[in-house]
Design a protein around this motif. Structure first.
Motif, PDB file in Angstrom:
ATOM      1  N   PHE A  90       0.831  -1.205   0.000  1.00 40.72           N
ATOM      2  CA  PHE A  90       0.000   0.000   0.000  1.00 40.72           C
ATOM      3  C   PHE A  90       0.867   1.258   0.000  1.00 40.72           C
ATOM      4  N   GLU A  94       0.888   4.174  -2.706  1.00 38.86           N
ATOM      5  CA  GLU A  94       0.295   5.424  -2.216  1.00 38.86           C
ATOM      6  C   GLU A  94       1.295   6.574  -2.326  1.00 38.86           C
ATOM      7  N   PHE A 105      -4.740   4.440  -5.444  1.00 41.76           N
ATOM      8  CA  PHE A 105      -6.010   4.069  -4.832  1.00 41.76           C
ATOM      9  C   PHE A 105      -7.107   5.100  -5.086  1.00 41.76           C
ATOM     10  N   ILE A 124      -7.055  -2.144  -9.295  1.00 47.20           N
ATOM     11  CA  ILE A 124      -7.795  -1.364  -8.317  1.00 47.20           C
ATOM     12  C   ILE A 124      -8.867  -0.617  -9.078  1.00 47.20           C
ATOM     13  N   SER A 128     -13.903   3.656  -2.914  1.00 48.28           N
ATOM     14  CA  SER A 128     -13.449   3.241  -1.594  1.00 48.28           C
ATOM     15  C   SER A 128     -14.564   2.508  -0.869  1.00 48.28           C
ATOM     16  N   TYR A 130     -11.240  -0.120  -1.176  1.00 47.37           N
ATOM     17  CA  TYR A 130     -10.607  -0.969  -2.181  1.00 47.37           C
ATOM     18  C   TYR A 130     -10.092  -2.208  -1.459  1.00 47.37           C
TER      19      TYR A 130
END
Length: 190
Positions: A90, A94, A105, A124, A128, A130
């Protein structure tokens, strides 16, 4: 009077002397040429053997429990490292987001972004939160959920990464171990 004494001595002599052949045999407790103390020795040896056996079984029971506990600790460590891998995946996408204008994301206008973690391509898409599963090379997996919420002056992002000691994240095996990491980060809007 002398005759009376000798007569009394003859009468009481057998009772005082007690020189009976059967009495001596009974006093030494012999049967067929062996002492009956052998029964006590057998009883004592059985008692000692049962104590040693009990101690041995107790120690082996403790060893088996320790082996199970150490195996559980190893599997727990595998699951925790899988969860940590999900968090690292992540953070990479990110913060670095190679080839993307912003975070991976928040999908672009085409509806999805493709990220690559641990040799796996993951799409993805949607909105949200995800959620994606990531199988890992050590026969473990991680289920990652990323929730983004715009709070006006900042964006709150919550990451839940659940690591498993099995390749199938959705397995119902009784031997499945789960370890999770949850993080919340805040990004101020400019």
């Amino acid at each position: 009077m002398k005759n009376n004494k000798s007569k009394l001595a003859k009468i009481f002599r057998p009772a005082i002397n007690l020189n009976l052949p059967g009495l001596r045999k009974a006093a030494t407790m012999q049967v067929d040429g062996r002492s009956e103390n052998g029964g006590f020795t057998l009883l004592l040896s059985l008692l000692v053997i049962s104590v040693i056996l009990s101690v041995g079984l107790g120690v082996s029971n403790i060893m088996i429990k320790e082996l199970k506990l150490s195996g559980l600790g190893r599997e727990s460590q595998v699951a925790f490292y899988a969860a940590d891998t999900g968090v690292e995946c992540f953070f990479f996408w990110e913060i670095k987001h190679p080839g993307l204008d912003d975070t991976a994301f928040e999908p672009e206008t085409d509806g999805f972004n493709t990220i690559k973690c641990a040799g796996n391509d993951i799409q993805i898409s949607g909105s949200s939160p995800y959620v994606f599963n990531l199988p890992l090379s050590n026969n473990s997996c991680v289920k990652v959920e990323v929730a983004k919420e715009n709070k006006g002056t900042y964006i709150e992002t919550t990451i839940k990464s659940k690591g498993y000691n099995m390749l199938d994240c959705d397995s119902t095996s009784p031997f499945k171990v789960e370890r999770a990491i949850k993080m919340t980060i805040f990004k101020t809007l400019e």
